[in-house]
Design an enzyme around this catalytic site. Sequence first.
Site, short mmCIF file in Angstrom:
data_model
loop_
_atom_site.label_atom_id
_atom_site.label_comp_id
_atom_site.label_asym_id
_atom_site.label_seq_id
_atom_site.Cartn_x
_atom_site.Cartn_y
_atom_site.Cartn_z
N THR A 1 -7.32 2.15 -4.77
CA THR A 1 -6.14 2.57 -5.29
C THR A 1 -6.26 2.61 -7.08
O THR A 1 -6.14 3.75 -7.51
CB THR A 1 -4.85 2.20 -4.75
OG1 THR A 1 -4.75 2.46 -3.42
CG2 THR A 1 -3.73 2.87 -5.61
N TYR B 1 7.18 -0.08 -12.07
CA TYR B 1 6.76 0.12 -10.79
C TYR B 1 7.87 -0.54 -9.93
O TYR B 1 8.23 -1.89 -10.16
CB TYR B 1 5.33 -0.43 -10.37
CG TYR B 1 5.17 -0.19 -9.01
CD1 TYR B 1 4.86 1.15 -8.38
CD2 TYR B 1 5.08 -1.18 -7.89
CE1 TYR B 1 4.60 1.36 -7.19
CE2 TYR B 1 4.83 -0.87 -6.71
CZ TYR B 1 4.54 0.24 -6.19
OH TYR B 1 4.19 0.83 -4.93
#
Length: 452
Positions: free
Chosen positions: A68, A149
Amino acid sequence: MFPRLLLGFLWGVVGASAAENNSQPLLLVSFDGFRADYLQRFPMPNLKLLYSQGVLVEQLTNVFITKTFPNHYSLVTGLYAESHGILASTMYDPISGKHFSLQNDSDPMWWSSVQPLWLTAQESGYETAAAMWPGSDVTNRTPTHFFHYDPDVTFQQRLGNVTNWMLGDGKKPGAMFAALYWEEPDRSGHNFGPENTTAMAKALKEVDDNIGLLMDELKRTGLWGRINLIVTSDHGMAQCSADRLIRLDDCLHPDNYTLVDLTPVAALRPKEDPERVFSLLNECHPHMKAYMKKSIPDGLHYRNNPRIQPILLIADEGWTIVRRGNKLPRLGDHGYYNSLPSMHPFLAATGPGFRQGVQMKSLQSVDIYPLMCRLLAVPAQPNNGSLTSARCLLAGESCWETSVVIGLVVGVLLLLTIITVLFRCMGSRPTAGPRPFQRLDFLCDDDEPLVP
Ligand SMILES: [Zn+2]
């Protein structure tokens, strides 16, 4: 000389049309772990509606390792992992002695060797934005608008903020470039495995519903048709099994090395003679390839960086590297060779900058960065991508695929050769006087004697 002139002319045409391109805001959306063939296996009506009004790239060849963070940073820099420095989900930097993990990723040291698109667009005077995109909340390297995040922030909340940021406050223009990240279908792919059709159908239905929400929100806010929209992903997903485990302890005592990363690409730092550690690992398992750093194949673009460890182990598709035992950590995984179709994501796009109804079989994911720079009319930083193929997705660009250009050049050369030969044959026929030049036997008339 002629092919060069022809190519020069063709690219001149391309360049001229590009210069006339007006830029619009760009929204880049990533659905993590969207394997390319999900598009054929599951209905995805909203996604299909989206690319029916734009373009589809069926498979993106992403960067190694197919994880990712490396791939999301490649999308916004156009660089291979060895060049941008985000090499894995877990890293060790031998120069600083620092460790990187998904829980400890915000030290700018890891990200600062290159400039992501949101910073480049800011330098061009634009506001930029990102919702949860990897690397977008790093201190002093953030877009104008961003979130720290938080996986609990819903897709709708992320989307609502992104559209507000792109709309602006009425006094000044909104964000010219925005990036939006969503964790599915990666999470379901890990938990259930991509071959679990029932579970993945549910996950993909939710992803497609979110794409529907995205299109509705853009229409509601008036952004649809005024901005360019790219929907893509970072990597695919392979099915794993408890029958396909590779146990490192079967080959080497753990005291002999420090493990930096484990599966499906293991990164090791040997504590004793590296050659001896390597030779033990090299024969460890038929479904795991071992490399000394200097021997990692060029095509992986995964060697020239101090954060790449002295020994790399790469499992075959669907195999899992563990230290010991019989426990399978995940039913689905990614990170394997980027040549594998199961590791490839896709790309769909629409908006005034894109052509309509165009489908392309494949594209390099590093080519998306120069494509986005072209759409935004901002100068691209040095990168590993190219517009050669990607320009075929863009409206207002003359698209000459390499194969067409080569075919055209070869055809013209062949025609010139035939004309020259015919001319020489006609000139070589015997007349009243001496023959002006020697004939070419294999094409000209047959029974005449050669001129001495
Ligand atoms: Zn994942």
